[in-house]
Design a protein around this motif. Structure first.
Motif, PDB file in Angstrom:
ATOM      1  N   THR A  73      30.488 -38.423   7.333  1.00  0.00           N
ATOM      2  CA  THR A  73      29.457 -39.091   6.550  1.00  0.00           C
ATOM      3  C   THR A  73      28.800 -37.346   5.254  1.00  0.00           C
ATOM      4  O   THR A  73      28.885 -38.053   3.540  1.00  0.00           O
ATOM      5  N   LEU A  74      28.653 -36.293   5.712  1.00  0.00           N
ATOM      6  CA  LEU A  74      28.298 -35.078   4.533  1.00  0.00           C
ATOM      7  C   LEU A  74      29.654 -35.169   3.913  1.00  0.00           C
ATOM      8  O   LEU A  74      30.400 -34.602   2.024  1.00  0.00           O
ATOM      9  N   ILE A  75      30.628 -34.858   4.779  1.00  0.00           N
ATOM     10  CA  ILE A  75      32.241 -34.670   4.233  1.00  0.00           C
ATOM     11  C   ILE A  75      32.357 -35.871   2.785  1.00  0.00           C
ATOM     12  O   ILE A  75      32.730 -35.679   2.096  1.00  0.00           O
ATOM     13  N   GLY A  76      32.015 -36.737   3.739  1.00  0.00           N
ATOM     14  CA  GLY A  76      32.155 -38.405   2.173  1.00  0.00           C
ATOM     15  C   GLY A  76      31.277 -37.893   0.987  1.00  0.00           C
ATOM     16  O   GLY A  76      32.003 -37.741   0.375  1.00  0.00           O
ATOM     17  N   PHE A  77      30.235 -36.990   1.123  1.00  0.00           N
ATOM     18  CA  PHE A  77      29.521 -36.508  -0.082  1.00  0.00           C
ATOM     19  C   PHE A  77      29.830 -35.716  -0.749  1.00  0.00           C
ATOM     20  O   PHE A  77      30.291 -35.400  -1.776  1.00  0.00           O
ATOM     21  N   MET A  78      30.937 -34.435   0.507  1.00  0.00           N
ATOM     22  CA  MET A  78      31.175 -33.536  -0.197  1.00  0.00           C
ATOM     23  C   MET A  78      32.624 -33.935  -1.033  1.00  0.00           C
ATOM     24  O   MET A  78      32.413 -33.071  -2.909  1.00  0.00           O
ATOM     25  N   ALA A  79      33.170 -34.865  -0.708  1.00  0.00           N
ATOM     26  CA  ALA A  79      34.381 -35.154  -1.284  1.00  0.00           C
ATOM     27  C   ALA A  79      34.267 -35.683  -2.993  1.00  0.00           C
ATOM     28  O   ALA A  79      34.776 -35.577  -4.276  1.00  0.00           O
ATOM     29  N   LEU A  80      33.387 -37.283  -2.802  1.00  0.00           N
ATOM     30  CA  LEU A  80      32.662 -37.573  -4.085  1.00  0.00           C
ATOM     31  C   LEU A  80      32.621 -36.313  -4.672  1.00  0.00           C
ATOM     32  O   LEU A  80      32.211 -36.790  -5.917  1.00  0.00           O
TER      33      LEU A  80
END
Length: 127
Positions: A73-80
């Motif tokens: 989930t944090l990877i998703g936030f970082m990409a966004l």
């Protein structure tokens, strides 16, 4: 298939390969960073790809239970966040990227990225 494992299986090899690529071809990637300013389409595509990846992960993986779920989930936030930064403030992102390539971090980060890719693959394929 579990969404967490799917993301790790998809991203692990990509992260590992790019980490190794930068380790083995540092001069090529440094030159690529220098030439980014001249190719604004690449910057726009990078913004779009990061936004799409981040939104896709967050829409399908809003999970906060296990350690791996939180990581994905944090990877998703970082990409966004990265995609939004590139789209809204491309000059700032370029300056930050160039500063990274000129600092000593170019020697350390590819090692960290390679290790993270290997760990992502291990978690995605063998847990």
């Amino acid at each position: 298939m579990n969404a967490t494992l799917l993301v790790l299986q998809l991203m692990g090899p990509v992260v590992l390969i790019y980490g190794l690529g930068i380790l083995l071809n540092r001069a090529y990637y440094l030159k690529m960073v220098d030439e980014l300013e001249k190719n604004r389409l690449s910057i726009t595509l990078a913004a779009m790809m990061n936004i799409v990846a981040g939104v896709a992960i967050l829409v399908h993986h809003w999970l906060w239970g296990s350690f791996l779920e939180v990581v994905v989930t944090l990877i998703g936030f970082m990409a966004l966040t990265k995609g939004i930064h590139i789209a809204i403030a491309p000059e700032s992102w370029l300056k930050m990227t160039k500063g990274f390539s000129l600092s000593n971090m170019i020697n350390i980060v590819p090692i960290i990225v390679t290790i993270l890719g290997a760990l992502m693959m291990y978690a995605g394929y063998f847990t």
